[in-house]
Write an enzyme that holds these catalytic residues in place. Structure first.
Site, PDB file in Angstrom:
ATOM      1  CE1 TYR A   1       1.110  -0.317   4.417  1.00  0.00           C
ATOM      2  CE2 TYR A   1       0.107   1.855   4.377  1.00  0.00           C
ATOM      3  CZ  TYR A   1       0.899   0.920   5.005  1.00  0.00           C
ATOM      4  OH  TYR A   1       1.499   1.213   6.201  1.00  0.00           O
TER       5      TYR A   1
ATOM      6  NE  ARG B   1       6.839   4.027   0.419  1.00  0.00           N
ATOM      7  CZ  ARG B   1       6.553   4.834   1.435  1.00  0.00           C
ATOM      8  NH1 ARG B   1       7.479   5.110   2.337  1.00  0.00           N
ATOM      9  NH2 ARG B   1       5.358   5.373   1.551  1.00  0.00           N
TER      10      ARG B   1
ATOM     11  NE  ARG C   1      -6.129 -19.544   4.458  1.00  0.00           N
ATOM     12  CZ  ARG C   1      -5.313 -20.405   5.070  1.00  0.00           C
ATOM     13  NH1 ARG C   1      -5.381 -21.688   4.774  1.00  0.00           N
ATOM     14  NH2 ARG C   1      -4.434 -19.969   5.948  1.00  0.00           N
TER      15      ARG C   1
ATOM     16  CE  LYS D   1       3.249   3.150   3.192  1.00  0.00           C
ATOM     17  NZ  LYS D   1       3.372   3.157   4.637  1.00  0.00           N
TER      18      LYS D   1
ATOM     19  CD  GLU E   1      10.104   1.833  10.416  1.00  0.00           C
ATOM     20  OE1 GLU E   1      10.012   2.803   9.645  1.00  0.00           O
ATOM     21  OE2 GLU E   1      10.057   0.656  10.031  1.00  0.00           O
TER      22      GLU E   1
ATOM     23  CG  LEU F   1       8.285   2.223   4.766  1.00  0.00           C
ATOM     24  CD1 LEU F   1       7.875   0.968   4.008  1.00  0.00           C
ATOM     25  CD2 LEU F   1       7.073   3.074   5.072  1.00  0.00           C
TER      26      LEU F   1
HETATM   27  N1  PDD Z   1       2.964   5.108   7.495  1.00  0.00           N
HETATM   28  N2  PDD Z   1       7.685   3.857   8.954  1.00  0.00           N
HETATM   29  C1  PDD Z   1       6.543   3.147   9.007  1.00  0.00           C
HETATM   30  C2  PDD Z   1       6.537   1.821   9.697  1.00  0.00           C
HETATM   31  C3  PDD Z   1       5.366   3.654   8.405  1.00  0.00           C
HETATM   32  O1  PDD Z   1       4.225   2.942   8.440  1.00  0.00           O
HETATM   33  C4  PDD Z   1       5.419   4.932   7.773  1.00  0.00           C
HETATM   34  C5  PDD Z   1       4.216   5.525   7.091  1.00  0.00           C
HETATM   35  C6  PDD Z   1       6.636   5.627   7.749  1.00  0.00           C
HETATM   36  C7  PDD Z   1       6.783   6.959   7.062  1.00  0.00           C
HETATM   37  O2  PDD Z   1       6.732   6.810   5.665  1.00  0.00           O
HETATM   38  P1  PDD Z   1       6.184   7.987   4.718  1.00  0.00           P
HETATM   39  O3  PDD Z   1       6.987   9.183   5.037  1.00  0.00           O
HETATM   40  O4  PDD Z   1       6.429   7.462   3.352  1.00  0.00           O
HETATM   41  O5  PDD Z   1       4.731   8.157   5.033  1.00  0.00           O
HETATM   42  C8  PDD Z   1       7.744   5.055   8.352  1.00  0.00           C
HETATM   43  C9  PDD Z   1       1.801   5.552   6.746  1.00  0.00           C
HETATM   44  C10 PDD Z   1       1.583   7.016   6.773  1.00  0.00           C
HETATM   45  C11 PDD Z   1       0.607   4.730   7.162  1.00  0.00           C
HETATM   46  O6  PDD Z   1       0.763   3.531   7.257  1.00  0.00           O
HETATM   47  O7  PDD Z   1      -0.488   5.282   7.332  1.00  0.00           O
END
Ligand code: PDD
Length: 283
Positions: free
Chosen positions: A33, A52, A100, A147, A179, A203
């Site tokens: 996503y 990405r 499945r 992601k 993170e 990520l």
């Molecule tokens: N989350 N690290 C993780 C684990 C994340 O889920 C996210 C973003 C980031 C920051 O990535 P970016 O700058 O590309 O948004 C870092 C999104 C916003 C979400 O899952 O809603």
């Protein structure tokens, strides 16, 4: 009439949007996503999100459901149809609908769904007050650079944060901060921003990428290295970044006040220049 959302080629009312119970994201979390922010009715950093997504799809051997240009056009169409001045567009690609079985199904088209969320991003009161963070063990898998929609560890982490009256959880592995549950993590010491280098452990944040580029044009220095939670307790400042929050100052980690409990100048400045750049370059 609710929102207009996108499901596999069709724009439909959210009440009429349906996906199969055999969709592999529903059964296995077998999907990827992106969340892209919207300012002034325009997408922020669309190209970096497409890049990405392309990487996530390749790493998991999934085909693009459409062309990258069609994906961006679909985002713009959702923004227009839902009149999103500020907010986000969420999209996910899954390995599709199949009987499945764990291995990849043959000849099954990937599925694409997307929806908008209207919310104020620019005038965020949390940017003024700063937010509280709690630390927790990082219990995720080894490919956090993808992601993936498989987010149960992050859901548990965010829930633990909320139950501790905090906004975000910082996850710790081998003594070092990886993170946030849904954001990238930074500390500031003696004018230097410290953040973990990119690897399979985190990520690659799109907002992180832009902030790193913008920082190069300022006198703020960057040190990409591992840092411990104890270093974070003793930092001058701390902050987080994500597409839906931009830059948010952190004023409390595990009950220890950071920067005297007030947002620091580096985080404030980076938020300002990020927003300026996002407004300038949005598409
Ligand atoms: N989350 N690290 C993780 C684990 C994340 O889920 C996210 C973003 C980031 C920051 O990535 P970016 O700058 O590309 O948004 C870092 C999104 C916003 C979400 O899952 O809603």
């Amino acid at each position: 009439m609710g929102r207009t959302v996108y499901v596999n080629g069709a724009y439909v009312d959210e009440a009429d949007a349906k996906v199969s119970i055999f969709d592999r994201a529903f059964l296995f979390g077998d999907g990827v996503y992106e969340v892209t922010s919207v300012i002034d009715h325009e997408l922020v950093d669309a190209d970096a999100h497409v890049e990405r997504l392309d990487r996530s799809l390749r790493e998991l051997g999934m085909a693009w459901p459409c062309t990258p240009d069609e994906l961006v056009a679909m985002h713009s169409e959702l923004i227009a149809r839902n009149d999103i001045d500020e907010g986000v567009v969420y999209m996910q690609v899954t390995r599709g609908e199949a009987e499945r079985d764990f291995h990849f199904p043959a000849d099954t088209p990937t599925s694409l769904v997307a929806f908008t969320q209207k919310r104020g991003l620019l005038d965020n009161p949390k940017a003024e007050t700063g937010v509280k963070v709690v630390s927790m063990p990082d219990i995720r898998w080894q490919r956090r650079d993808i992601k993936s929609t498989a987010l149960l560890a992050q859901v548990l982490g965010k829930q633990a944060a909320v139950e501790n009256d905090a906004y975000e959880g910082w996850m710790i592995e081998d003594g070092h901060v990886t993170e946030g549950t849904s954001s990238s993590a930074y500390i500031v010491k003696d004018g230097t921003v410290i953040t973990r280098p990119l690897s399979n452990a985190i990520l690659p944040g799109v907002t992180r990428r832009t902030i790193v580029q913008l920082m190069a044009e300022t006198d703020v220095t960057l040190d990409e290295r591992l840092f411990t939670i104890e270093e974070a307790y003793a930092a001058d400042e701390a902050f987080l970044t994500s597409a839906s929050t931009f830059v948010l100052p952190i004023v409390d980690i595990d009950g220890r006040l950071i920067g005297g409990g007030k947002p620091g100048p580096v985080a404030r400045r980076l938020r300002d220049i990020y927003i300026q750049e996002a407004r300038r370059s949005s598409t």
